[in-house]
Design a protein around this motif. Structure first.
Motif, PDB file in Angstrom:
ATOM      1  N   LYS A  37       0.790  -1.227   0.095  1.00 43.41           N
ATOM      2  CA  LYS A  37       0.097  -0.002  -0.203  1.00 43.41           C
ATOM      3  C   LYS A  37       0.825   1.078   0.056  1.00 43.41           C
ATOM      4  CE  LYS A  37      -3.879  -1.844   2.567  1.00 43.41           C
ATOM      5  NZ  LYS A  37      -4.777  -1.783   3.445  1.00 43.41           N
ATOM      6  N   ASP A  38       0.302   2.228  -0.521  1.00 47.31           N
ATOM      7  CA  ASP A  38       1.110   3.438  -0.676  1.00 47.31           C
ATOM      8  C   ASP A  38       0.116   4.798  -0.728  1.00 47.31           C
ATOM      9  OD1 ASP A  38       3.107   5.279  -0.464  1.00 47.31           O
ATOM     10  OD2 ASP A  38       3.985   4.741  -2.451  1.00 47.31           O
ATOM     11  N   ASN A  39       0.471   5.848  -0.337  1.00 45.75           N
ATOM     12  CA  ASN A  39      -0.521   6.898  -0.508  1.00 45.75           C
ATOM     13  C   ASN A  39       0.762   8.076  -1.034  1.00 45.75           C
ATOM     14  OD1 ASN A  39      -2.630   6.195   0.995  1.00 45.75           O
ATOM     15  ND2 ASN A  39      -1.499   6.506   2.984  1.00 45.75           N
ATOM     16  N   PHE A  40       0.264   8.995  -1.986  1.00 48.05           N
ATOM     17  CA  PHE A  40       1.199   9.794  -2.615  1.00 48.05           C
ATOM     18  C   PHE A  40       0.427  11.018  -2.787  1.00 48.05           C
ATOM     19  CE2 PHE A  40      -0.944   7.563  -5.856  1.00 48.05           C
ATOM     20  CZ  PHE A  40      -1.065   8.382  -6.983  1.00 48.05           C
ATOM     21  N   THR A  41       1.234  12.236  -2.925  1.00 46.41           N
ATOM     22  CA  THR A  41       0.480  13.548  -3.067  1.00 46.41           C
ATOM     23  C   THR A  41       1.543  14.135  -4.308  1.00 46.41           C
ATOM     24  OG1 THR A  41      -0.280  13.697  -0.819  1.00 46.41           O
ATOM     25  CG2 THR A  41       0.017  16.003  -2.079  1.00 46.41           C
ATOM     26  N   VAL A  42       0.945  15.035  -5.366  1.00 48.01           N
ATOM     27  CA  VAL A  42       1.443  15.667  -6.232  1.00 48.01           C
ATOM     28  C   VAL A  42       0.626  16.969  -6.426  1.00 48.01           C
ATOM     29  CG1 VAL A  42       2.890  13.758  -7.546  1.00 48.01           C
ATOM     30  CG2 VAL A  42       0.348  14.172  -8.072  1.00 48.01           C
ATOM     31  N   SER A  43       1.415  17.991  -6.908  1.00 46.39           N
ATOM     32  CA  SER A  43       0.404  19.050  -7.154  1.00 46.39           C
ATOM     33  C   SER A  43       1.495  19.998  -8.071  1.00 46.39           C
ATOM     34  CB  SER A  43       0.143  20.030  -5.675  1.00 46.39           C
ATOM     35  OG  SER A  43       1.553  20.355  -5.487  1.00 46.39           O
ATOM     36  N   ALA A  44       0.734  20.896  -8.912  1.00 46.22           N
ATOM     37  CA  ALA A  44       1.079  21.734  -9.865  1.00 46.22           C
ATOM     38  C   ALA A  44       0.261  23.038  -9.747  1.00 46.22           C
ATOM     39  CB  ALA A  44       1.108  20.983 -11.296  1.00 46.22           C
ATOM     40  N   GLY A  77      -3.723  31.840 -10.917  1.00 47.33           N
ATOM     41  CA  GLY A  77      -4.573  30.730 -11.394  1.00 47.33           C
ATOM     42  C   GLY A  77      -4.973  29.728 -10.440  1.00 47.33           C
ATOM     43  N   SER A  78      -4.870  28.318 -10.652  1.00 39.58           N
ATOM     44  CA  SER A  78      -5.158  27.613  -9.524  1.00 39.58           C
ATOM     45  C   SER A  78      -4.111  26.653  -9.490  1.00 39.58           C
ATOM     46  CB  SER A  78      -6.128  26.754 -10.248  1.00 39.58           C
ATOM     47  OG  SER A  78      -7.521  27.539 -10.559  1.00 39.58           O
ATOM     48  N   LYS A  79      -4.171  25.826  -8.392  1.00 45.40           N
ATOM     49  CA  LYS A  79      -3.254  24.836  -7.711  1.00 45.40           C
ATOM     50  C   LYS A  79      -4.345  23.590  -7.865  1.00 45.40           C
ATOM     51  CE  LYS A  79      -0.580  23.003  -4.089  1.00 45.40           C
ATOM     52  NZ  LYS A  79       0.218  23.403  -2.554  1.00 45.40           N
ATOM     53  N   LEU A  80      -3.489  22.428  -8.664  1.00 46.04           N
ATOM     54  CA  LEU A  80      -4.261  21.201  -8.678  1.00 46.04           C
ATOM     55  C   LEU A  80      -3.356  20.398  -7.933  1.00 46.04           C
ATOM     56  CD1 LEU A  80      -6.358  19.564  -9.950  1.00 46.04           C
ATOM     57  CD2 LEU A  80      -4.897  18.922 -11.803  1.00 46.04           C
ATOM     58  N   SER A  81      -4.142  19.486  -7.078  1.00 46.79           N
ATOM     59  CA  SER A  81      -3.313  18.532  -6.038  1.00 46.79           C
ATOM     60  C   SER A  81      -3.928  17.210  -6.292  1.00 46.79           C
ATOM     61  CB  SER A  81      -3.285  18.955  -4.621  1.00 46.79           C
ATOM     62  OG  SER A  81      -2.650  20.044  -4.511  1.00 46.79           O
ATOM     63  N   LEU A  82      -3.227  16.266  -6.155  1.00 42.80           N
ATOM     64  CA  LEU A  82      -3.832  14.861  -6.199  1.00 42.80           C
ATOM     65  C   LEU A  82      -3.426  14.072  -5.115  1.00 42.80           C
ATOM     66  CD1 LEU A  82      -5.099  12.229  -7.295  1.00 42.80           C
ATOM     67  CD2 LEU A  82      -3.069  11.985  -8.725  1.00 42.80           C
ATOM     68  N   ASN A 133       0.461  14.358 -17.222  1.00 41.86           N
ATOM     69  CA  ASN A 133      -0.051  14.675 -18.328  1.00 41.86           C
ATOM     70  C   ASN A 133      -1.340  15.518 -18.435  1.00 41.86           C
ATOM     71  OD1 ASN A 133       1.797  13.058 -19.757  1.00 41.86           O
ATOM     72  ND2 ASN A 133       0.848  11.250 -19.602  1.00 41.86           N
ATOM     73  N   ILE A 134      -2.085  15.283 -17.247  1.00 37.29           N
ATOM     74  CA  ILE A 134      -3.064  16.084 -17.121  1.00 37.29           C
ATOM     75  C   ILE A 134      -2.714  17.485 -16.889  1.00 37.29           C
ATOM     76  CG2 ILE A 134      -4.871  16.729 -15.300  1.00 37.29           C
ATOM     77  CD1 ILE A 134      -5.368  13.567 -14.692  1.00 37.29           C
ATOM     78  N   VAL A 135      -1.716  17.656 -16.087  1.00 40.53           N
ATOM     79  CA  VAL A 135      -1.187  19.289 -15.934  1.00 40.53           C
ATOM     80  C   VAL A 135      -0.692  19.923 -17.354  1.00 40.53           C
ATOM     81  CG1 VAL A 135       0.430  20.756 -14.809  1.00 40.53           C
ATOM     82  CG2 VAL A 135      -0.649  18.972 -13.570  1.00 40.53           C
ATOM     83  N   ALA A 136      -0.161  18.937 -17.964  1.00 43.08           N
ATOM     84  CA  ALA A 136       0.513  19.421 -19.370  1.00 43.08           C
ATOM     85  C   ALA A 136      -0.794  19.740 -20.212  1.00 43.08           C
ATOM     86  CB  ALA A 136       1.299  18.385 -19.968  1.00 43.08           C
ATOM     87  N   GLY A 137      -1.766  18.968 -20.103  1.00 44.02           N
ATOM     88  CA  GLY A 137      -2.855  19.282 -21.153  1.00 44.02           C
ATOM     89  C   GLY A 137      -3.642  20.451 -20.779  1.00 44.02           C
ATOM     90  N   LEU A 138      -3.602  20.713 -19.294  1.00 41.62           N
ATOM     91  CA  LEU A 138      -4.276  21.885 -18.851  1.00 41.62           C
ATOM     92  C   LEU A 138      -3.461  23.146 -19.240  1.00 41.62           C
ATOM     93  CD1 LEU A 138      -5.427  20.825 -15.215  1.00 41.62           C
ATOM     94  CD2 LEU A 138      -7.027  21.290 -17.050  1.00 41.62           C
ATOM     95  N   ARG A 139      -2.412  22.762 -19.083  1.00 43.94           N
ATOM     96  CA  ARG A 139      -1.671  24.329 -19.607  1.00 43.94           C
ATOM     97  C   ARG A 139      -1.614  24.312 -20.672  1.00 43.94           C
ATOM     98  NH1 ARG A 139       3.576  22.460 -15.452  1.00 43.94           N
ATOM     99  NH2 ARG A 139       2.602  23.793 -13.718  1.00 43.94           N
ATOM    100  N   LYS A 140      -1.694  23.697 -21.848  1.00 44.42           N
ATOM    101  CA  LYS A 140      -1.817  23.680 -23.164  1.00 44.42           C
ATOM    102  C   LYS A 140      -3.336  24.385 -23.510  1.00 44.42           C
ATOM    103  CE  LYS A 140      -1.782  21.116 -27.585  1.00 44.42           C
ATOM    104  NZ  LYS A 140      -1.782  19.940 -28.258  1.00 44.42           N
ATOM    105  N   LYS A 141      -4.385  23.946 -22.818  1.00 40.98           N
ATOM    106  CA  LYS A 141      -5.531  24.570 -22.951  1.00 40.98           C
ATOM    107  C   LYS A 141      -5.678  25.913 -22.558  1.00 40.98           C
ATOM    108  CE  LYS A 141      -8.745  20.808 -23.355  1.00 40.98           C
ATOM    109  NZ  LYS A 141      -9.287  21.009 -24.667  1.00 40.98           N
ATOM    110  N   ALA A 142      -4.719  26.287 -21.548  1.00 38.53           N
ATOM    111  CA  ALA A 142      -4.662  27.522 -20.823  1.00 38.53           C
ATOM    112  C   ALA A 142      -3.939  28.638 -21.769  1.00 38.53           C
ATOM    113  CB  ALA A 142      -4.180  27.648 -19.713  1.00 38.53           C
ATOM    114  N   SER A 143      -2.872  28.081 -22.572  1.00 40.63           N
ATOM    115  CA  SER A 143      -2.154  29.022 -23.421  1.00 40.63           C
ATOM    116  C   SER A 143      -3.013  29.535 -24.770  1.00 40.63           C
ATOM    117  CB  SER A 143      -0.914  28.315 -23.873  1.00 40.63           C
ATOM    118  OG  SER A 143      -1.247  27.035 -24.655  1.00 40.63           O
TER     119      SER A 143
END
Length: 160
Positions: free
Chosen positions: A3-10, A116-121, A150-160
């Motif tokens: 088992k593992d828990n993880f957190t990433v944000s951008a 902007g926004s911060k997206l965390s997982l 990949n989600i963050v890269a896709g969001l950034r692409k849509k934002a530009s």
């Protein structure tokens, strides 16, 4: 068992509502899923939308894996992830029971940030297979963090 828990944000240069709208759209997450080599196709299905809550699922059809983890193009398997978006909490939770072998779940949190926004997982991985679970856990965790990137890269692409 492993088992593992993880957190990433951008950070992304979109409002929190713009981020939510993109994440919950019919085409965005399926396209992210299909970036993986083993995914043949993915489909979005809206289950319910009411009072600032949206429930949908994404089914991916992907090539089978051998016991050693290698891709086997002789057959495919379906896997479904269910998502629940809460406008009130600005969260998108998911539960991905890939098979009886493991379960991945987590919550994306969208918060306002300067510019902007911060997206965390915050994610959870549970692989109830003795010994082998500890061996494959790092690869599953890497896949989840890559999907987040990949989600963050896709969001950034849509934002530009």
């Amino acid at each position: 068992m492993a088992k593992d828990n993880f957190t990433v944000s951008a950070n992304v240069k979109m409002t929190h509502q713009e981020v939510a709208d993109v994440l919950c759209s019919e085409d965005f997450l399926p396209a992210i899923y299909e970036q993986r080599e083993e995914v043949v196709e993915s489909t979005y299905k809206l289950l319910n939308e009411k009072d600032g809550r949206k429930t949908f699922e994404i089914e991916e059809i992907h090539y089978k894996r051998t016991k050693s983890g290698k891709m086997d193009k002789s057959g495919t398997q379906p896997h479904t992830a269910e998502y629940l978006y809460s406008q009130k909490n600005q969260t998108l939770s998911f539960d991905f029971g890939a098979s009886q072998r493991f379960r991945i779940s987590g919550t994306y949190t969208i918060s306002e940030n300067a510019g902007g926004s911060k997206l965390s997982l915050n994610g959870n991985i549970d692989i109830p297979i003795p010994i082998l679970g500890r061996v494959i856990l790092p690869a599953v965790k890497k896949e989840m963090t890559t999907r987040f990137d990949n989600i963050v890269a896709g969001l950034r692409k849509k934002a530009s």
